[in-house]
Design an enzyme around this catalytic site. Structure first.
Site, PDB file in Angstrom:
ATOM      1  N   ARG A 107       0.678  -1.165   0.074  1.00 46.37           N
ATOM      2  CA  ARG A 107      -0.137  -0.058   0.058  1.00 46.37           C
ATOM      3  C   ARG A 107       0.944   1.392  -0.114  1.00 46.37           C
ATOM      4  NH1 ARG A 107      -5.236   1.384   3.480  1.00 46.37           N
ATOM      5  NH2 ARG A 107      -6.242   0.062   2.074  1.00 46.37           N
ATOM      6  N   HIS A 134      -7.315   0.623  -6.529  1.00 40.33           N
ATOM      7  CA  HIS A 134      -7.505  -0.295  -5.105  1.00 40.33           C
ATOM      8  C   HIS A 134      -8.317  -1.376  -5.757  1.00 40.33           C
ATOM      9  CE1 HIS A 134      -7.803  -1.502  -1.013  1.00 40.33           C
ATOM     10  NE2 HIS A 134      -8.617  -0.505  -0.755  1.00 40.33           N
ATOM     11  N   GLN A 137     -10.185  -3.909  -3.090  1.00 36.63           N
ATOM     12  CA  GLN A 137     -11.405  -3.562  -2.795  1.00 36.63           C
ATOM     13  C   GLN A 137     -12.662  -4.085  -3.808  1.00 36.63           C
ATOM     14  OE1 GLN A 137     -12.282  -1.747   0.324  1.00 36.63           O
ATOM     15  NE2 GLN A 137     -14.213  -2.646  -0.234  1.00 36.63           N
ATOM     16  N   ASP A 222     -17.079   7.262  -1.698  1.00 34.00           N
ATOM     17  CA  ASP A 222     -16.030   7.311  -1.051  1.00 34.00           C
ATOM     18  C   ASP A 222     -15.632   8.674  -0.295  1.00 34.00           C
ATOM     19  OD1 ASP A 222     -13.499   6.189  -0.029  1.00 34.00           O
ATOM     20  OD2 ASP A 222     -12.434   6.351  -1.795  1.00 34.00           O
ATOM     21  N   CYS A 262     -16.201   1.786   0.422  1.00 31.70           N
ATOM     22  CA  CYS A 262     -14.880   0.847   1.010  1.00 31.70           C
ATOM     23  C   CYS A 262     -14.848   1.010   2.366  1.00 31.70           C
ATOM     24  CB  CYS A 262     -13.815   1.243   0.081  1.00 31.70           C
ATOM     25  SG  CYS A 262     -13.257   3.022   0.087  1.00 31.70           S
ATOM     26  N   ARG A 290     -13.337  -8.548   2.083  1.00 26.48           N
ATOM     27  CA  ARG A 290     -12.200  -8.274   1.753  1.00 26.48           C
ATOM     28  C   ARG A 290     -11.224  -9.568   2.130  1.00 26.48           C
ATOM     29  NH1 ARG A 290      -9.857  -3.362   1.610  1.00 26.48           N
ATOM     30  NH2 ARG A 290      -8.072  -4.385   0.948  1.00 26.48           N
TER      31      ARG A 290
HETATM   32  N1  NVA Z   1      -9.937   6.716  -1.456  1.00 23.52           N
HETATM   33  C1  NVA Z   1      -9.529   6.388  -0.175  1.00 23.52           C
HETATM   34  C2  NVA Z   1      -9.883   4.760   0.045  1.00 23.52           C
HETATM   35  C3  NVA Z   1      -9.380   4.416   1.365  1.00 23.52           C
HETATM   36  C4  NVA Z   1      -9.782   2.895   1.516  1.00 23.52           C
HETATM   37  C5  NVA Z   1      -7.945   6.726   0.161  1.00 23.52           C
HETATM   38  O1  NVA Z   1      -7.348   6.370  -1.018  1.00 23.52           O
HETATM   39  O2  NVA Z   1      -7.716   7.189   1.244  1.00 23.52           O
HETATM   40  N1   CP Z   2     -11.215  -0.111   2.681  1.00 27.91           N
HETATM   41  C1   CP Z   2     -10.060  -0.274   2.977  1.00 27.91           C
HETATM   42  O1   CP Z   2      -9.081  -0.381   2.331  1.00 27.91           O
HETATM   43  O2   CP Z   2      -9.701   0.063   4.522  1.00 27.91           O
HETATM   44  P1   CP Z   2      -8.359   0.307   5.197  1.00 27.91           P
HETATM   45  O3   CP Z   2      -7.892   1.491   4.744  1.00 27.91           O
HETATM   46  O4   CP Z   2      -8.926   0.289   6.565  1.00 27.91           O
HETATM   47  O5   CP Z   2      -7.346  -0.888   4.808  1.00 27.91           O
END
Ligand code: NVA
Ligand code: CP
Length: 303
Positions: A107, A134, A137, A222, A262, A290
């Site tokens: 990540r 992502h 997800q 989101d 998500c 997930r």
């Molecule tokens: N769009 C959000 C998704 C978090 C799971 C981010 O990138 O922070």
């Molecule tokens: N939806 C998701 O990826 O959540 P986290 O940021 O908690 O991993």
């Protein structure tokens, strides 16, 4: 011996539509086995390295618990505690880690970083969220839709809000799972053209959230400020006013429409409490899936 050409999962486009459908079918099967208490440990003595350069609750816990259930082990690697945070090149980290672990999940911020890691890795690499995509997800979201409503092919999905990493993965999903995607974003927050353009036959882009939601079978949103955009929060709150998924917006969707997010969510911002907490909101199943979906992914990549 190592595999010379490992398979990676950096975007939904790395798998064929057939493989993605197999993956979500297998995810539901693994879920059933888990509920039945059937042990399934094909990844005994295997290790997943998990590199997190951004925060996470769901992704970390679902991968870690999933690896345990499959008989393997997961290793949490944060930049603050590894040489990655002190500037060791990503290519060198990939060469070293992939001689010790069997799969790596990352990540981070730039998509290019997971691609560079993958290019120098002997083992499969999974994108666990970048600024661009992502994909993990989306396999959980698709599994959730299939479990509640059957095949998503030919259905209409409304994306309301930011043209962000999740929106980009929905665009890829529209291509791979063959659904119509209506995107409503404020001006200046559109999805990126190189992602949207190849999906133009499946996607519409509007400034009007009500129009996007009309006739939708699934409504998704989101956060308005993603990880790394914290300093833009105030500007984004102003730009996205009017893009909240609330009861009035859900009224425009089909009576059978589901709501997904998500998570983490901000009640009262991108979604009203009344929508996220209603019965046709499937966000908790989506979060749970997930784990099942990523178990299916790990089994496929390491099998
Ligand atoms: N769009 C959000 C998704 C978090 C799971 C981010 O990138 O922070
Ligand atoms: N939806 C998701 O990826 O959540 P986290 O940021 O908690 O991993």
């Amino acid at each position: 011996m190592h595999n010379n050409a490992p398979r990676h999962f950096l975007s939904l486009l790395d798998f064929t539509p057939g493989e993605l459908h197999d993956l979500i079918r297998r995810a539901s099967e693994l879920k059933r086995m888990h509920y039945a208490g059937e042990a399934h440990t094909p990844l005994r003595n295997r290790t997943l390295g998990m590199i997190f350069e951004k925060a996470s609750t769901r992704t970390r816990v679902s991968f870690e618990a999933g690896m345990t259930q499959l008989g393997g082990h997961a290793l949490f690697l944060s930049p603050g505690d590894t040489q990655l945070g002190r500037g060791e090149p990503i290519e060198d980290s990939a060469r070293v880690l992939s001689r010790m672990v069997d799969c790596v999940m990352i990540r981070t911020f730039e998509q290019a970083k997971v691609e560079r890691f993958a290019a120098h890795s002997r083992v499969p690499v999974i994108n666990a969220l970048t600024d661009l995509f992502h994909p993990c997800q989306l396999i959980a979201d698709m599994q959730t839709y299939f479990e509640h409503r059957g095949d998503i092919r030919g259905r209409t999905v409304a994306w309301i809000g930011d043209g962000n990493n999740m929106c980009h993965s929905y665009i890829n999903a529209a291509r791979q799972f063959d659904f119509q995607l209506n995107i409503a974003c404020p001006e200046g927050f559109d999805p990126q053209t190189p992602v949207l353009e190849p999906a133009r036959d499946r996607c519409t882009l509007t400034r009007d959230p009500m129009q996007a939601a009309t006739g939708a079978d699934l409504v998704v949103t989101d956060v308005w400020a993603s990880m790394g955009q914290e300093e833009e929060q105030a500007r984004r709150m102003r730009a996205f006013a009017g893009y909240q998924v609330n009861d009035a917006l859900m009224e425009r969707a089909n009576p059978e429409a589901l709501f997904m997010h998500c998570l983490p969510a901000h009640r009262g911002e991108e979604v009203s409490a009344s929508v996220i907490d209603r019965p046709d909101s499937v966000v908790w199943d989506e979060a749970e899936n997930r784990m099942h979906a990523q178990k299916a992914l790990l089994e496929m990549l390491l099998g």
